[in-house]
Scaffold this motif. Sequence first.
Motif, short mmCIF file in Angstrom:
data_model
loop_
_atom_site.label_atom_id
_atom_site.label_comp_id
_atom_site.label_asym_id
_atom_site.label_seq_id
_atom_site.Cartn_x
_atom_site.Cartn_y
_atom_site.Cartn_z
N SER A 16 0.82 -1.21 0.00
CA SER A 16 0.00 0.00 0.00
C SER A 16 0.86 1.26 0.00
CB SER A 16 -0.95 0.00 1.20
OG SER A 16 -0.24 0.15 2.43
N PRO A 39 0.68 2.98 -3.83
CA PRO A 39 -0.36 3.96 -4.15
C PRO A 39 -0.33 5.19 -3.27
CG PRO A 39 -1.33 2.03 -3.08
CD PRO A 39 0.08 1.68 -3.43
N THR A 70 1.79 -1.23 -18.35
CA THR A 70 1.48 -0.07 -17.51
C THR A 70 2.52 1.04 -17.67
OG1 THR A 70 2.60 -1.18 -15.63
CG2 THR A 70 0.21 -1.38 -15.79
N TYR A 116 -7.79 5.27 -9.79
CA TYR A 116 -6.72 4.28 -9.93
C TYR A 116 -6.03 4.02 -8.59
CZ TYR A 116 -2.04 2.51 -11.09
OH TYR A 116 -0.87 1.79 -11.12
N CYS A 127 -8.38 2.12 -6.13
CA CYS A 127 -8.51 0.70 -6.51
C CYS A 127 -7.24 -0.06 -6.19
CB CYS A 127 -8.84 0.58 -8.00
SG CYS A 127 -10.50 1.10 -8.44
N ARG A 128 -6.11 0.53 -6.46
CA ARG A 128 -4.85 -0.14 -6.17
C ARG A 128 -4.65 -0.30 -4.67
NH1 ARG A 128 1.23 1.26 -8.57
NH2 ARG A 128 2.28 -0.44 -7.47
N ALA A 180 -4.68 -3.96 -2.71
CA ALA A 180 -3.46 -4.41 -2.02
C ALA A 180 -3.84 -5.21 -0.79
CB ALA A 180 -2.61 -3.20 -1.63
N GLY A 217 -5.82 -0.46 -11.71
CA GLY A 217 -5.56 -0.36 -10.29
C GLY A 217 -5.82 -1.66 -9.56
N SER A 260 -5.59 -4.76 -10.87
CA SER A 260 -4.50 -5.70 -11.18
C SER A 260 -3.20 -5.29 -10.50
CB SER A 260 -4.30 -5.78 -12.70
OG SER A 260 -5.33 -6.52 -13.31
N GLN A 261 -2.89 -4.01 -10.52
CA GLN A 261 -1.65 -3.55 -9.91
C GLN A 261 -1.66 -3.75 -8.40
OE1 GLN A 261 1.07 -3.11 -11.45
NE2 GLN A 261 1.26 -1.05 -12.28
N GLY A 262 -2.81 -3.48 -7.77
CA GLY A 262 -2.90 -3.68 -6.33
C GLY A 262 -2.72 -5.13 -5.94
#
Length: 404
Positions: free
Chosen positions: A146, A149, A236, A264, A267-268, A272, A319, A321-323
Amino acid sequence: MKDYFIFFKNNSPEIRFGWTLTFLSSFGQTFLISLYVPTLLEQFHISEGFFGGIYAISTVIASILLISIGHTVDHKPIRKVSFYTILALAASTVLLGLSRYHIAILFVALIGLRLNGQALLSHISQTILSKRFQVDRGKALSIASSGFPMGEAVFPVILTSLLIWKGILVTTLSSAAFLLLYLGRLLIFEVKSFDEDLDPSRNTSGKLIVGEFQELLKEKKFWIIAPASMSLSFVTTAYFFYQYVFAEDLNWSVTLYASFFTVYAVCRFVMAFVGGLLVDRYSARKVFRFYLLPITIGMIPLIFTQHIFAALFFLAMAGISQGTAGTVKTAVVAETFGTAKLGAIRSFFNMFMIFSTALGPLVIGMMMDQDFPFYSLILSLALLLFLALLNSQRLSAKKFPKIA
């Protein structure tokens, strides 16, 4: 969430330390370096393509250096490794501010930022937490992740204001001062628990590193896990590197588009934590097989429409997928390869991941120079993600037994 609060309360020093390292890695991430790009282009009278080439070469060099340094987290005291990494990141930030005197200084600064910021700080955090927490690995990695982000939400606003007000030199010197202040804080962090499993006698010769690297390349599971990580980083980084170029070309409101980044980041940030719960409940292997699905779906509207709200949908799905990736990428390597040499193994994986962050902007930039339309760029990126998603389905627990 109750489980998270209890876990954090019982392991606060270690988790705060890991979170801080990911937070500070922002100074070497693409989203922050991109803030300086307009100034640097004007300063050196170079084109976007030329700067993209410098950025790509410096990132590739950083990725290669990582495999010769990343293993230190397996056998050196964590406080020492972290101290010198942050010190080098601060020095690289200063060099960026002084780069106006020669473009060679810019090149060295970019190597330092990419190696110590994007690569090493996040590598140290994810590796030591994976080793320290076997049962609650998902929770530990998700809380630490976390920090990414949070950095995306905080630093751009502050540094953009400084750039407008005082210019690049004051901004970079202020950033370096912030990093140096943290070094004082590092001295009172309780990090001894991370050093319990160190192997000081481990041979780290160049010959051994090359040998381990060659053995890893022979592993079938490496060619299942690595493409997913590389494709996400490729897509990305390529998109975010040119996002404001896309916005101008498609007549999107830059102000409105910039505000979408809140979605974004949220969401990320949320994913997480959700990703950590999923990893602890179902295993990283199961989550790994599907974490690319949201961003792949998110690109579909951009292929068929150029409306700005298609970009909002993409950012939200990216966000997610990245999280999830912040937790699952490290956890699946730990589950599949074990933790005894996790620092060395992750450095190999990260080398390929960082290499893909260099390749993404370069390839998409070349396609843009050849006047490829926007939808074809997005279609190419979506196909890459789809192929990586299919490949990740090959990670079967039956074929590759879980290793603690």
